[in-house]
Design an enzyme around this catalytic site. Structure first.
Site, mmCIF file in Angstrom:
data_model
loop_
_atom_site.group_PDB
_atom_site.id
_atom_site.type_symbol
_atom_site.label_atom_id
_atom_site.label_comp_id
_atom_site.label_asym_id
_atom_site.label_seq_id
_atom_site.Cartn_x
_atom_site.Cartn_y
_atom_site.Cartn_z
ATOM 1 N N PHE A 82 31.266 11.414 6.666
ATOM 2 C CA PHE A 82 30.816 12.807 6.739
ATOM 3 C C PHE A 82 29.404 12.988 6.189
ATOM 4 C CE2 PHE A 82 35.472 13.368 6.184
ATOM 5 C CZ PHE A 82 35.748 14.197 7.249
ATOM 6 N N SER A 126 29.031 16.626 16.647
ATOM 7 C CA SER A 126 29.002 18.085 16.769
ATOM 8 C C SER A 126 28.861 18.487 18.228
ATOM 9 C CB SER A 126 27.794 18.600 15.979
ATOM 10 O OG SER A 126 27.503 19.927 16.339
ATOM 11 N N TYR A 152 18.349 18.421 13.348
ATOM 12 C CA TYR A 152 19.763 18.209 12.978
ATOM 13 C C TYR A 152 20.548 17.745 14.200
ATOM 14 C CZ TYR A 152 24.657 19.483 12.688
ATOM 15 O OH TYR A 152 26.017 19.449 12.805
ATOM 16 N N LYS A 156 22.735 14.012 15.285
ATOM 17 C CA LYS A 156 24.107 13.817 15.797
ATOM 18 C C LYS A 156 24.051 13.089 17.140
ATOM 19 C CE LYS A 156 26.055 15.577 12.293
ATOM 20 N NZ LYS A 156 26.718 14.682 11.345
HETATM 21 C C1 UD1 Z 1 25.493 25.960 13.965
HETATM 22 C C2 UD1 Z 1 24.588 24.904 14.532
HETATM 23 C C3 UD1 Z 1 25.419 23.724 14.964
HETATM 24 C C4 UD1 Z 1 26.211 23.202 13.795
HETATM 25 C C5 UD1 Z 1 27.075 24.323 13.245
HETATM 26 C C6 UD1 Z 1 27.763 23.855 11.987
HETATM 27 C C7 UD1 Z 1 22.735 26.225 15.510
HETATM 28 C C8 UD1 Z 1 21.954 26.513 16.747
HETATM 29 N N1 UD1 Z 1 23.794 25.420 15.641
HETATM 30 O O1 UD1 Z 1 26.308 26.399 15.032
HETATM 31 O O2 UD1 Z 1 24.574 22.725 15.467
HETATM 32 O O3 UD1 Z 1 27.005 22.123 14.214
HETATM 33 O O4 UD1 Z 1 26.273 25.443 12.922
HETATM 34 O O5 UD1 Z 1 28.765 24.750 11.641
HETATM 35 O O6 UD1 Z 1 22.404 26.704 14.466
HETATM 36 N N2 UD1 Z 1 25.668 34.673 13.491
HETATM 37 C C9 UD1 Z 1 25.326 35.998 13.273
HETATM 38 N N3 UD1 Z 1 24.942 36.345 12.017
HETATM 39 C C10 UD1 Z 1 24.861 35.451 10.978
HETATM 40 C C11 UD1 Z 1 25.218 34.104 11.212
HETATM 41 C C12 UD1 Z 1 25.601 33.754 12.506
HETATM 42 O O7 UD1 Z 1 25.383 36.830 14.166
HETATM 43 O O8 UD1 Z 1 24.473 35.847 9.876
HETATM 44 C C13 UD1 Z 1 26.104 34.280 14.850
HETATM 45 C C14 UD1 Z 1 25.178 33.263 15.495
HETATM 46 O O9 UD1 Z 1 24.108 33.905 16.147
HETATM 47 C C15 UD1 Z 1 26.152 32.569 16.446
HETATM 48 C C16 UD1 Z 1 27.502 32.630 15.719
HETATM 49 O O10 UD1 Z 1 27.357 33.659 14.733
HETATM 50 O O11 UD1 Z 1 26.258 33.291 17.631
HETATM 51 C C17 UD1 Z 1 27.859 31.344 15.005
HETATM 52 O O12 UD1 Z 1 26.745 30.943 14.216
HETATM 53 P P1 UD1 Z 1 26.817 29.737 13.167
HETATM 54 O O13 UD1 Z 1 27.994 29.906 12.274
HETATM 55 O O14 UD1 Z 1 25.479 29.598 12.541
HETATM 56 O O15 UD1 Z 1 27.162 28.480 14.073
HETATM 57 P P2 UD1 Z 1 26.421 27.898 15.382
HETATM 58 O O16 UD1 Z 1 25.091 28.483 15.557
HETATM 59 O O17 UD1 Z 1 27.366 27.984 16.517
#
Ligand code: UD1
Length: 341
Positions: A82, A126, A152, A156
């Site tokens: 990990f 990922s 990042y 992966k």
């Molecule tokens: C992100 C990473 C991904 C990684 C994963 C680990 C990116 C582009 N991708 O995924 O490579 O493996 O984290 O867990 O960053 N959101 C909000 N408000 C916030 C935070 C998030 O609206 O304050 C939304 C984001 O825009 C997204 C969703 O929530 O649509 C999920 O976001 P997040 O938890 O950061 O994960 P990923 O972006 O999918």
């Protein structure tokens, strides 16, 4: 005798939950961590859950000499790797930090695995390797990988490539990469969970911290996407289900007589929008969350979720929990670390 499984990054979020599930399955985990992105108190927390202190060594996974020493000292039967950095934004600001740590950490472990092909190896990959899927949003393992959108993501992507190239050069190795979708939640005991360093980037930790009063409001990044409610869609997988997937993966590899290199999606197979997750959090925990819509976050994928058929057919794994369990467990964990009722 119980097989000893080295868990690099075993004090981290997914690592610590995997340590619990390894013990439950009769393995003897050995945690390798230098706590740069985790907290040593996790060892005592794990003791509360499993009844004994898990074996642990303090070591930088990139330190080849020390890694060699660990393998000489302990009778290690399998490895789950990990230990790596995982903050997308930070990787854009400081790419060398990500390339040097994530790639040399993998390299130093694989150097030992190469000499000991009987030792199965599981790698944390990922869904970021798929990028933005064109057309169908449900991706299976045959879906072509995309050019990553961050350093990042490249680590992966490259990690999988290094493993494949090594396997091509030496077909007796037993290796598996798990492509995680979006891990969320915490152990149902509330004793272990995610401990984000600084302001969380990921959605659910930001939600729970906002509910706990650490932030005024959650910003939902974009509500004009072409989805049912305008917000992005992801496949949120409970961390305990994800931990169990690692146990099934290592079980499978131990049972193989010949070498193999497998790649498996680990998700639920269901897409959930940001707003769906927020509303589920509010409903299940009976909390009103302060949130507002903001601009899109650059680099965000619109919609992606896993096809999980291969995980079921190959390692007999599928998710048992859902987002309701995850939002309750995550809130329970947040309350326990903030001493809230
Ligand atoms: C992100 C990473 C991904 C990684 C994963 C680990 C990116 C582009 N991708 O995924 O490579 O493996 O984290 O867990 O960053 N959101 C909000 N408000 C916030 C935070 C998030 O609206 O304050 C939304 C984001 O825009 C997204 C969703 O929530 O649509 C999920 O976001 P997040 O938890 O950061 O994960 P990923 O972006 O999918």
């Amino acid at each position: 005798m119980a097989k000893k499984v080295l868990v690099t990054g075993g004090a981290g979020y997914i690592g610590s939950h995997t340590v619990v599930e390894l013990i439950r399955a009769g393995y003897e985990p050995l945690i390798l961590d230098d706590y740069r992105n985790s907290d040593p108190s996790v060892i005592q927390r794990l003791k509360q859950i499993i009844g004994k202190e898990p074996e642990h060594v303090v070591c930088d996974v990139c330190d080849q000499n020390k890694i060699n020493e660990v393998f000489q000292t302990f009778d290690i039967s399998g490895v789950i790797h990990f230990a790596a950095y995982k903050a997308v934004g930070e990787s854009v600001e400081n790419p060398l930090k990500y390339y040097s740590n994530n790639i040399s950490g993998l390299n130093s472990i694989l150097t030992v695995i190469k000499r000991n092909p009987q030792i199965p190896f599981v790698f944390s990959s990922s869904c970021t390797v798929y990028g933005e899927p064109s057309g169908i949003k449900e991706v299976d393992e045959k879906t072509e990988r995309a050019i990553p959108t961050s350093p990042y993501g490249y680590t992966k992507w490259l990690g999988e490539q290094i493993i494949e190239d090594l396997f091509t050069s030496q077909g007796d190795l037993k290796m598996m990469s798990l492509r995680y979708f979006n891990p969320i939640g915490a152990h149902e005991s509330g004793i272990i969970g995610e401990l984000p360093v600084g302001k969380p980037n990921n959605l659910l930790p930001f939600i729970t911290q906002t509910a706990a009063g650490l932030h005024n409001e959650l910003t939902i990044f974009g509500n004009d996407y072409p989805t049912h409610d305008g917000t992005c869609i992801r496949d949120y997988i409970h961390v305990v289900d994800l931990a169990e997937a690692h146990v099934k993966a290592i079980d499978y590899l131990f049972a193989q007589q010949k070498g193999c290199n497998e790649i498996i999606n680990i998700g639920t197979g269901k897409g959930t929008s940001v707003l769906d997750l927020v509303k589920t959090f509010e409903r299940e925990n009976n909390i009103k969350l302060n949130y507002a819509f903001g601009p899109r976050r650059s680099g965000d994928v619109i919609e992606i979720y896993a096809n999980v058929d291969y995980a079921l057919s190959l390692i007999n794994w599928k998710a048992k929990k859902d987002i309701k369990d995850a939002v309750k467990d995550a809130w329970n964990w947040e309350k326990s670390i903030r001493h809230l009722k």
